[in-house]
Scaffold this active site. Structure first.
Site, PDB file in Angstrom:
ATOM      1  N   ARG A 122       8.486 -19.858   5.748  1.00  0.00           N
ATOM      2  CA  ARG A 122       7.218 -19.714   6.509  1.00  0.00           C
ATOM      3  C   ARG A 122       7.137 -18.407   7.282  1.00  0.00           C
ATOM      4  NH1 ARG A 122       8.049 -25.348   7.114  1.00  0.00           N
ATOM      5  NH2 ARG A 122       6.670 -26.419   5.674  1.00  0.00           N
ATOM      6  N   LYS A 144      -1.543  -5.839   3.717  1.00  0.00           N
ATOM      7  CA  LYS A 144      -2.031  -6.613   2.567  1.00  0.00           C
ATOM      8  C   LYS A 144      -0.854  -6.821   1.634  1.00  0.00           C
ATOM      9  CE  LYS A 144      -6.922  -5.617   1.975  1.00  0.00           C
ATOM     10  NZ  LYS A 144      -7.917  -4.945   1.120  1.00  0.00           N
ATOM     11  N   GLU A 186      -5.626   7.745  -4.627  1.00  0.00           N
ATOM     12  CA  GLU A 186      -5.875   7.058  -3.341  1.00  0.00           C
ATOM     13  C   GLU A 186      -6.098   8.083  -2.224  1.00  0.00           C
ATOM     14  OE1 GLU A 186      -6.442   3.908  -2.924  1.00  0.00           O
ATOM     15  OE2 GLU A 186      -5.228   2.695  -4.299  1.00  0.00           O
ATOM     16  N   LYS A 228      -6.015   5.189   7.762  1.00  0.00           N
ATOM     17  CA  LYS A 228      -5.893   3.767   7.428  1.00  0.00           C
ATOM     18  C   LYS A 228      -5.593   2.947   8.679  1.00  0.00           C
ATOM     19  CE  LYS A 228      -4.324   0.321   4.297  1.00  0.00           C
ATOM     20  NZ  LYS A 228      -3.771  -0.037   3.009  1.00  0.00           N
ATOM     21  N   GLU A 238     -10.093  -7.722   7.075  1.00  0.00           N
ATOM     22  CA  GLU A 238     -11.200  -7.378   6.182  1.00  0.00           C
ATOM     23  C   GLU A 238     -12.421  -8.269   6.373  1.00  0.00           C
ATOM     24  OE1 GLU A 238      -9.947  -5.516   2.448  1.00  0.00           O
ATOM     25  OE2 GLU A 238     -11.478  -6.747   1.500  1.00  0.00           O
ATOM     26  N   ARG A 242     -13.020  -2.983   7.086  1.00  0.00           N
ATOM     27  CA  ARG A 242     -11.895  -2.653   6.192  1.00  0.00           C
ATOM     28  C   ARG A 242     -12.311  -2.563   4.726  1.00  0.00           C
ATOM     29  NH1 ARG A 242      -5.588  -4.677   6.480  1.00  0.00           N
ATOM     30  NH2 ARG A 242      -4.924  -3.599   4.589  1.00  0.00           N
ATOM     31  N   ASN A 246     -11.765  -0.130   0.137  1.00  0.00           N
ATOM     32  CA  ASN A 246     -11.811  -0.546  -1.268  1.00  0.00           C
ATOM     33  C   ASN A 246     -12.767   0.306  -2.096  1.00  0.00           C
ATOM     34  OD1 ASN A 246      -9.982  -2.699  -0.902  1.00  0.00           O
ATOM     35  ND2 ASN A 246     -11.622  -3.922   0.005  1.00  0.00           N
ATOM     36  N   HIS A 249     -12.611   0.431  -5.862  1.00  0.00           N
ATOM     37  CA  HIS A 249     -11.710  -0.638  -6.320  1.00  0.00           C
ATOM     38  C   HIS A 249     -12.417  -1.767  -7.067  1.00  0.00           C
ATOM     39  CE1 HIS A 249      -8.845   1.546  -3.939  1.00  0.00           C
ATOM     40  NE2 HIS A 249      -7.888   0.690  -4.196  1.00  0.00           N
ATOM     41  N   HIS A 253     -10.373  -1.952 -10.126  1.00  0.00           N
ATOM     42  CA  HIS A 253      -9.480  -3.085 -10.416  1.00  0.00           C
ATOM     43  C   HIS A 253      -9.843  -3.728 -11.751  1.00  0.00           C
ATOM     44  CE1 HIS A 253      -7.913  -4.211  -6.110  1.00  0.00           C
ATOM     45  NE2 HIS A 253      -7.190  -3.280  -6.697  1.00  0.00           N
ATOM     46  N   HIS A 265      -2.670   2.349 -11.355  1.00  0.00           N
ATOM     47  CA  HIS A 265      -3.644   1.931 -10.340  1.00  0.00           C
ATOM     48  C   HIS A 265      -4.492   3.103  -9.833  1.00  0.00           C
ATOM     49  CE1 HIS A 265      -5.312  -0.406  -7.042  1.00  0.00           C
ATOM     50  NE2 HIS A 265      -4.946   0.556  -6.213  1.00  0.00           N
TER      51      HIS A 265
HETATM   52  P1  NAD Z   1       4.881   0.931  -8.589  1.00  0.00           P
HETATM   53  O1  NAD Z   1       5.404   0.244  -7.414  1.00  0.00           O
HETATM   54  O2  NAD Z   1       4.901   0.216  -9.889  1.00  0.00           O
HETATM   55  O3  NAD Z   1       5.651   2.318  -8.744  1.00  0.00           O
HETATM   56  C1  NAD Z   1       5.314   3.155  -9.835  1.00  0.00           C
HETATM   57  C2  NAD Z   1       6.547   3.559 -10.655  1.00  0.00           C
HETATM   58  O4  NAD Z   1       7.265   4.552  -9.925  1.00  0.00           O
HETATM   59  C3  NAD Z   1       7.531   2.438 -10.944  1.00  0.00           C
HETATM   60  O5  NAD Z   1       7.996   2.588 -12.270  1.00  0.00           O
HETATM   61  C4  NAD Z   1       8.673   2.710  -9.976  1.00  0.00           C
HETATM   62  O6  NAD Z   1       9.913   2.264 -10.461  1.00  0.00           O
HETATM   63  C5  NAD Z   1       8.656   4.214  -9.886  1.00  0.00           C
HETATM   64  N1  NAD Z   1       9.172   4.794  -8.641  1.00  0.00           N
HETATM   65  C6  NAD Z   1       8.895   4.397  -7.379  1.00  0.00           C
HETATM   66  N2  NAD Z   1       9.405   5.259  -6.503  1.00  0.00           N
HETATM   67  C7  NAD Z   1      10.030   6.213  -7.220  1.00  0.00           C
HETATM   68  C8  NAD Z   1      10.729   7.392  -6.867  1.00  0.00           C
HETATM   69  N3  NAD Z   1      10.849   7.808  -5.599  1.00  0.00           N
HETATM   70  N4  NAD Z   1      11.275   8.132  -7.858  1.00  0.00           N
HETATM   71  C9  NAD Z   1      11.118   7.754  -9.160  1.00  0.00           C
HETATM   72  N5  NAD Z   1      10.429   6.678  -9.558  1.00  0.00           N
HETATM   73  C10 NAD Z   1       9.894   5.918  -8.583  1.00  0.00           C
HETATM   74  O7  NAD Z   1       3.350   1.377  -8.375  1.00  0.00           O
HETATM   75  P2  NAD Z   1       2.556   2.114  -7.180  1.00  0.00           P
HETATM   76  O8  NAD Z   1       1.625   3.042  -7.852  1.00  0.00           O
HETATM   77  O9  NAD Z   1       3.461   2.615  -6.138  1.00  0.00           O
HETATM   78  O10 NAD Z   1       1.727   0.915  -6.536  1.00  0.00           O
HETATM   79  C11 NAD Z   1       0.720   0.260  -7.260  1.00  0.00           C
HETATM   80  C12 NAD Z   1       0.547  -1.122  -6.683  1.00  0.00           C
HETATM   81  O11 NAD Z   1       0.167  -1.012  -5.309  1.00  0.00           O
HETATM   82  C13 NAD Z   1      -0.535  -1.938  -7.357  1.00  0.00           C
HETATM   83  O12 NAD Z   1      -0.040  -3.224  -7.616  1.00  0.00           O
HETATM   84  C14 NAD Z   1      -1.645  -1.999  -6.336  1.00  0.00           C
HETATM   85  O13 NAD Z   1      -2.405  -3.160  -6.433  1.00  0.00           O
HETATM   86  C15 NAD Z   1      -0.875  -1.944  -5.046  1.00  0.00           C
HETATM   87  N6  NAD Z   1      -1.648  -1.457  -3.902  1.00  0.00           N
HETATM   88  C16 NAD Z   1      -1.598  -2.205  -2.765  1.00  0.00           C
HETATM   89  C17 NAD Z   1      -2.283  -1.781  -1.635  1.00  0.00           C
HETATM   90  C18 NAD Z   1      -2.171  -2.573  -0.361  1.00  0.00           C
HETATM   91  O14 NAD Z   1      -2.886  -2.270   0.594  1.00  0.00           O
HETATM   92  N7  NAD Z   1      -1.296  -3.547  -0.292  1.00  0.00           N
HETATM   93  C19 NAD Z   1      -3.018  -0.587  -1.658  1.00  0.00           C
HETATM   94  C20 NAD Z   1      -3.046   0.147  -2.837  1.00  0.00           C
HETATM   95  C21 NAD Z   1      -2.341  -0.297  -3.957  1.00  0.00           C
HETATM   96  N1  GLY Z   2      -5.984  -0.715   0.065  1.00  0.00           N
HETATM   97  C1  GLY Z   2      -7.039  -1.373   0.740  1.00  0.00           C
HETATM   98  C2  GLY Z   2      -6.647  -1.989   2.036  1.00  0.00           C
HETATM   99  O1  GLY Z   2      -5.515  -1.915   2.436  1.00  0.00           O
HETATM  100  O2  GLY Z   2      -7.449  -2.573   2.684  1.00  0.00           O
END
Ligand code: NAD
Ligand code: GLY
Length: 360
Positions: A122, A144, A186, A228, A238, A242, A246, A249, A253, A265
């Site tokens: 939890r 998020k 982004e 942010k 949100e 907030r 997006n 997105h 998405h 992404h």
């Molecule tokens: P990811 O976490 O898959 O990383 C991308 C690739 O880079 C992976 O293959 C990873 O192994 C590699 N990698 C990571 N760091 C590295 C480094 N320093 N050196 C070499 N390789 C490295 O993808 P991402 O683009 O970081 O994130 C995308 C995700 O984030 C999506 O699922 C998206 O929905 C989410 N997201 C969330 C929010 C939020 O507010 N929570 C905002 C935007 C995106």
């Molecule tokens: N990436 C959108 C948010 O964090 O609200």
């Protein structure tokens, strides 16, 4: 040495450290800021291979215990089955509420480790250690967390804030170029939707940013986190404001999911920003020329502007309807009205949307 920002959320406020050489001192930061002495480090296989040993060593040097739990890299792992597996392994290793989670990796690791932290026993504390540009400018801040289900992206999740965000800009040196460019998707989102001056900075400094000039990148990451944090402080869950984060997105998405996640992404967000800007122009909310201006900057950073012709438009539409911004089957869009300014509306001309999806 490092810069420090705060996300001000009352008793859940937390600092973001940004700078060089943070990863080797990770254990020290944890020791100074958290009470836990034992950490489950959640990462993907690639990041584990690059930084896992260094992180474990730094924890040991600070007198802390750490254990690594990892999963295959990529969006396909961001699902409930991975969460269940990680939770079982942590329980078998007797992790409890006195312990904490470290999310080590990109947005996939951060979203999943954060969600696991929100629901394990939890809720246990967690720390974000983002290693992609995308995670450093966006996903590690704001709380998020969640996973995908076949019906759509991020449909299961929780708002759950980290205790600390540690951004070591040195780790970007190992990041593949396409992942760096995805992160720029982004970054450009912040300029296009919230800050026209920042958009122009990204235009003016394109050569230095693409060469990953250290000072420029630090400024970019710091500025995005500041923007942010300001939004999250005003609307953590949100309820309204907030939603501006997006921008790009809703269609992005849907395009990402319809590509079966073969599009990164940040690339999907770039396509989504251009599509929604064209929609704003067609509906008369934005002046003609705005889409071209945004698309030009995206192209400079090697990002796409158009929906790939081979993507099934009907699937894109279906995924759009499961977007979390739709309320009572009314689909809301974040539309630009001018550079650096957006509005949220469901007042969309259906013919204009048809044209955007068909013509892009
Ligand atoms: P990811 O976490 O898959 O990383 C991308 C690739 O880079 C992976 O293959 C990873 O192994 C590699 N990698 C990571 N760091 C590295 C480094 N320093 N050196 C070499 N390789 C490295 O993808 P991402 O683009 O970081 O994130 C995308 C995700 O984030 C999506 O699922 C998206 O929905 C989410 N997201 C969330 C929010 C939020 O507010 N929570 C905002 C935007 C995106
Ligand atoms: N990436 C959108 C948010 O964090 O609200």
């Amino acid at each position: 040495m490092e810069q420090i920002l705060t996300v001000g959320l009352g008793d859940r406020s937390y600092p973001i450290y940004i700078g060089s050489g943070i990863m080797p001192r990770l254990g020290q930061y944890l020791r100074e800021r958290l009470h836990s002495r034992r950490y489950a480090i959640i990462s993907d296989h690639k990041v584990e291979a690059l930084y896992g040993e260094q992180v474990l060593q730094s924890l040991r040097a600070a007198g802390l215990e750490g254990e690594l739990f990892s999963f295959p890299a990529g969006e396909a792992s961001k699902e409930l089955a991975t969460i269940a597996q990680l939770a079982s392994t942590m329980a078998q290793r007797n992790f409890d509420r006195a312990d904490a989670i470290v999310a080590l990796g990109g947005g996939v690791s951060g979203d999943m480790a954060g969600f696991l932290a929100a629901i394990y026993m939890r809720g246990i504390p967690f720390v974000q250690v983002p290693t992609t540009l995308l995670a450093q400018v966006d996903s590690s801040v704001g709380g998020k967390t969640g996973v995908d289900i076949p019906e759509g992206k991020n449909l299961i999740g929780a708002f759950y804030q980290p205790r600390l965000v540690l951004i070591d800009t040195d780790v970007l040196q190992t990041l593949p170029q396409d992942e760096f460019l995805g992160g720029m998707g982004e970054v450009i989102k912040y300029g296009a939707s919230l800050d026209a001056d920042f958009f122009h900075y990204l235009e003016a400094q394109q050569e230095k940013i693409l060469a990953q000039d250290r000072a420029c990148l630090n400024h970019v990451i710091h500025h995005c986190c500041t923007l942010k944090a300001k939004v999250v402080e005003q609307d953590e869950r949100e309820g309204g404001l907030r939603r501006v984060l997006n921008f790009g997105h809703t269609i992005g998405h849907a395009v990402e999911a319809a590509s079966d996640y073969s599009l990164l992404h940040g690339f999907a967000v770039a396509i989504g920003m251009c599509a929604v800007t064209e929609l704003a122009e067609r509906c008369g909310y934005a002046s003609a020329g705005l889409r071209r201006e945004i698309a030009t900057l995206l192209t400079v950073y090697g990002l796409p502007a158009d929906i790939p012709p081979k993507l099934d438009r009907a699937r894109i539409r279906r995924f759009m309807l499961t977007d979390k911004k739709s309320v009572g089957r009314r689909l809301f869009f974040v539309l630009p009205v001018e550079l650096g300014k957006v509005m949220v509306t469901d007042q969309i001309d259906a013919t204009a949307l048809d044209k955007v999806l068909a013509a892009s």
